[in-house]
Each structure stands twice: as C-alpha cells, then as structure tokens.
Enzyme design. Sequence first.
Site, mmCIF file in Angstrom:
data_model
loop_
_atom_site.group_PDB
_atom_site.id
_atom_site.type_symbol
_atom_site.label_atom_id
_atom_site.label_comp_id
_atom_site.label_asym_id
_atom_site.label_seq_id
_atom_site.Cartn_x
_atom_site.Cartn_y
_atom_site.Cartn_z
ATOM 1 N N ASN A 223 0.788 -1.262 -0.049
ATOM 2 C CA ASN A 223 0.029 -0.001 -0.055
ATOM 3 C C ASN A 223 0.824 1.160 0.037
ATOM 4 O OD1 ASN A 223 -2.040 -1.700 -0.103
ATOM 5 N ND2 ASN A 223 -2.651 -1.084 2.212
ATOM 6 N N ASP B 116 -0.599 4.018 0.865
ATOM 7 C CA ASP B 116 -1.348 5.003 1.814
ATOM 8 C C ASP B 116 -0.479 4.944 3.162
ATOM 9 O OD1 ASP B 116 -2.490 3.038 3.863
ATOM 10 O OD2 ASP B 116 -3.641 2.607 2.084
ATOM 11 N N HIS C 108 5.901 -0.400 -2.335
ATOM 12 C CA HIS C 108 5.459 0.441 -3.705
ATOM 13 C C HIS C 108 5.395 1.886 -3.611
ATOM 14 C CE1 HIS C 108 3.619 -3.437 -5.259
ATOM 15 N NE2 HIS C 108 5.047 -3.586 -5.458
ATOM 16 N N CYS D 141 11.675 20.648 -8.111
ATOM 17 C CA CYS D 141 12.372 19.877 -7.118
ATOM 18 C C CYS D 141 13.045 21.253 -6.374
ATOM 19 C CB CYS D 141 13.533 19.053 -7.843
ATOM 20 S SG CYS D 141 14.686 18.544 -6.565
#
Length: 247
Positions: free
Chosen positions: A92, A94, A109, A137
């Site tokens: 996940n 989140d 991930h 950036c």
Amino acid sequence: MKPNREPKLIVFTGAGLSADSGIPTFRADTGLWADHDVNVVANGMTWRNHRETIRKFYNDRRDNLASVEPNDAHRTIAKWESLYNTTILTQNIDNLLERAGCANVIHLHGELTKMKCVACGNVWDIEYNQVQEEDRCGKCNSLKGTRPYIVFFHEPAPNYAKMHATFKDLRKEDCVVVIGTSGEVISVDAHIYDKPCLKVLNNLEPRRGINEAYYDHALFGRASLLSKELDIIVERHFNNLRSNLHA
Ligand code: NAD
Ligand code: ZN
C-alpha cells in the site's frame, strides 16, 4: 545448529487492508483500474508522456487519503508490532498503518505522501497537499524530473530486497499473516508456500493469485471485521510458544 532468535511475525498487506477505510482497491469491479488506465497512471516507461494525468490522479488519491481513517485491521497490526518481533511489509502507498501507530512499515511500492525527483534523487514529504503544475524539485530545481514517490510497473522496487530477506529462513515458530492482496503484483504464495511457519490469510474472497491451500488459516471477509479473529490466531500462536518455552 541454528542460533536462537525471537520468533518472528511477518505481516504482508495489500490494498484490501485499507478498503474498509474507504480507499478503493485496484482490481475490484468498482476499483481504481475500472476508471483509470493503469498504463497511463502507473507505467514506468511512459509516465513522462502523461504528467498532467498523473499529477491529477495522485492529487485525488491524496485527497481521498486525507479524508479517511485507519480501521481495526490497521490497529490490530500496530498492536502486534508492540507485542511481537514484527516486520510489516505493505504494497500500500497510503499511510494508514503509520496513522494507526505502526512505527516501522516497509513500503514496497512507495508512498503517496512523498514526491521524488529523478534528476537528482531528492525525495520529499508533501503530506496531503496538491501538487501544482509548476512545482519544482527543491534541491535541483528540475520541473520535468518530479513525480510521485511510487514504484510504477516496469520499474525496480528497491524495497523488494528487504522483502526477500524477511521471507528467508522462516522457522516453525514464526508466523506470516497476509491481508488483502490479490497476489497478482507480488506472488506472496511463492515466498511462503514451502515455509514451515504458521501461515494465515485474510482476503475478501478466494483469488486466482492466492492458493488458500498453502495457509493454515484462510479467513474470507472484510479485514476490519475479521481483525479480532486474526488477533486470536496470532495471540494463541505466540502464547503457545511462550508456554512451551516455560514448560
Ligand atoms: P489488489 O487490488 O490487486 O487486490 C485487493 C485484494 O484485497 C483482493 O485479494 C481482495 O480480495 C482483497 N480485499 C478487498 N477488500 C477487502 C477487505 N475489505 N478486506 C480484506 N480483503 C479485501 O491489491 P494488491 O494485491 O495490493 O495490489 C494492488 C497494487 O495497487 C499494489 O501494488 C498497491 O501498491 C496498489 N494499491 C494501493 C492502495 C493503497 O495504498 N491503499 C490501493 C489500491 C492499490
Ligand atoms: Zn532534483
């Protein structure tokens, strides 16, 4: 002889863990892929051609994340981490495990609340903020190099090395709990099918990518509702180990 070490609990989670909190999974009929083309929003070879779609897609994911809360399954995992020698591996992106109190989460991930710059390697927190078209950036000022800190398809996933190390050398006294993954991105079965440890699975329903025959316990249903049952299985396992040790 193998050296003594504390029994390990490995928790491996996927999108189903956060589904009850209100974050859609990707593969359900009503999932994210039903409305969004994975080849556009998560393709490591073409993301540069779809900057605008990707910016909006992940801005929406962050909006969704800001509006939801961890559920009982996240909280149960945080409790396990406080009690056992636990490694948490999640697919996940989140941050609900952290918000439930987990201290060490290995994100396989990437993370939705971060951005990265491929020009200089800079990674920074953006929390739930919306990324704007002109955002650069902060380190090298690149505009085109900035992107979500997410592992897209076709890209190497640096934390897979930690996952391989975690699943190595599992023993009988260890325990692996798998929650809410279709097994289609990472074949968790391949890592555990021949391991002697206790194996516990919770998915909404049987999946082609996960063979429940490899698991000692397979619980089908919503993670938040089954977390109590999962907790009983895990607690019993570690309590039994302790009482055997003192017997
Ligand atoms: P997936 O969408 O492929 O599969 C979801 C799995 O969760 C299924 O096996 C389903 O049976 C199960 N599930 C659905 N609702 C559930 C519930 N309430 N309780 C228990 N199980 C439930 O998810 P995946 O295997 O994690 O792979 C998807 C990829 O997409 C991952 O790589 C991940 O990075 C990404 N993703 C992340 C999130 C997130 O961060 N919350 C959400 C969607 C997708
Ligand atoms: Zn940079």
